[in-house]
Design a protein around this motif. Sequence first.
Motif, PDB file in Angstrom:
ATOM      1  N   VAL A   1      53.209  68.060 -46.463  1.00  0.00           N
ATOM      2  CA  VAL A   1      53.462  66.630 -46.657  1.00  0.00           C
ATOM      3  C   VAL A   1      52.581  66.056 -47.763  1.00  0.00           C
ATOM      4  O   VAL A   1      53.067  65.552 -48.779  1.00  0.00           O
ATOM      5  N   PHE A   2      51.256  66.122 -47.594  1.00  0.00           N
ATOM      6  CA  PHE A   2      50.350  65.526 -48.572  1.00  0.00           C
ATOM      7  C   PHE A   2      50.390  66.269 -49.910  1.00  0.00           C
ATOM      8  O   PHE A   2      50.208  65.668 -50.958  1.00  0.00           O
ATOM      9  N   GLY A   3      50.595  67.586 -49.864  1.00  0.00           N
ATOM     10  CA  GLY A   3      50.635  68.364 -51.100  1.00  0.00           C
ATOM     11  C   GLY A   3      51.738  67.906 -52.026  1.00  0.00           C
ATOM     12  O   GLY A   3      51.542  67.790 -53.249  1.00  0.00           O
ATOM     13  N   ASP A   4      52.916  67.628 -51.469  1.00  0.00           N
ATOM     14  CA  ASP A   4      54.043  67.158 -52.281  1.00  0.00           C
ATOM     15  C   ASP A   4      53.752  65.792 -52.893  1.00  0.00           C
ATOM     16  O   ASP A   4      54.111  65.526 -54.045  1.00  0.00           O
ATOM     17  N   LEU A   5      53.069  64.941 -52.125  1.00  0.00           N
ATOM     18  CA  LEU A   5      52.705  63.623 -52.633  1.00  0.00           C
ATOM     19  C   LEU A   5      51.734  63.741 -53.804  1.00  0.00           C
ATOM     20  O   LEU A   5      51.895  63.072 -54.836  1.00  0.00           O
ATOM     21  N   ILE A   6      50.731  64.606 -53.670  1.00  0.00           N
ATOM     22  CA  ILE A   6      49.749  64.797 -54.743  1.00  0.00           C
ATOM     23  C   ILE A   6      50.410  65.396 -55.972  1.00  0.00           C
ATOM     24  O   ILE A   6      50.098  65.018 -57.110  1.00  0.00           O
TER      25      ILE A   6
END
Length: 411
Positions: free
Chosen positions: A268-273
């Motif tokens: 989740v957070f990796g895609d946002l970053i």
Amino acid sequence: MAKAAKKDSRSAFTWEGTNRRGQPVKGEMSSANPAMVKAQLRKQGVNPTKVRKVSQPLFGIGGAKKKKIKSSDITFFTRQMATMIKAGVPLVQSFDIVGDGIDNITMKELVMEIRDSVAAGNDFASALKNHPEYFDDLTCNLIESGEQAGALETMLDKVAVYKEKTEALKAKIKKALMYPVITLIVAAVVTAILLIKVVPTFQAMFDSFGAELPAPTQMVVNISEVAQAYWLQVLAVLVVAGIAFAQAKKRSPKFADAVDAYTLKLPVFGDLILKASVARYARVLSTTFAAGVPLVEALDSVAGAVGNAVYRDAVLKIRDEVSSGQQMHFAMKSTGVFPNMVVQMTSIGEESGALDTMLDKAAGYYESEVDDAVDNMTAMIEPFMMAFLGIVIGGLIIAMYLPIFQMGNVV
């Protein structure tokens, strides 16, 4: 040393006088001495009648508290300067007007230092370069290009737009991270209070029963005993670990790069970053290229602005390949970290001679993607966090009441 001495010698002065219409005016100004205050006021069309140094309270008690200069302060300053120059206000006078509208005393002093440097004959970009902790190379280079081309107004506007977009992107990412972090902190604090303060009360009551406790209750009691005995040590370990992590990331480039690479793999957070890094890449490159900065130099600026070590290294690789004659979209594709859509838009921009326009469209698209990802993440995390709190806190409470429920069944 001379610069530090000059900075320390500045003082705040209150002044009173009349403007060109004979109307009474007053205000406050930071300068080295009253004579310089009067000279500056006369340049602004004010006839000074009183100039007094602001007395400094002992040990700073009662005085205005200095605040740290934040990136949002720099963004505000850039936008205000762009507005002043666009309105035809002379550069030095623009500093005075913008400085008067700033509440942060530290930021106001910085603006006055830049103004004094420009008034002494230095150009705007050189004055900014004296403060690298607040103005990055990208900002200084763009303003320098604007001054050399006689288009300072246009370039300041581009810098302001770039900084506003960057601040908006940072705000979206903080918004995505803030909710789960606060929820986890609240859960940890409530759990600690229950284990250290509440559970011992129930334990004393259970001991008076003399009966065997249910397995869940006994497990909670055991955890509570450990928490009571070692909570200070656990807290110290967590604090030391946090400080050690922050220092290691600050002092060890390899460790910081490894952390950046790991964050891209997070669910989740990796895609946002990733989307945020691509958006910054496209936005900065579009801004610098549109400003007339040569592509290789522009890529140097982009490398320091993408915000992630993986993309920084990728941009540096692109720079090396472009400088050797490779087309940029081929160089981007070879890194393996850029989405196909960005590579295709870059290819179209190179072929059509509108690279800055296509990059601007790509930046807008991925900024919208970040916005949507934040909204979706918030909607997804909220029920998950509520369930997590219910299981942890509710589980502790139920475990404590199980013996009481069993006693009720026996009766």
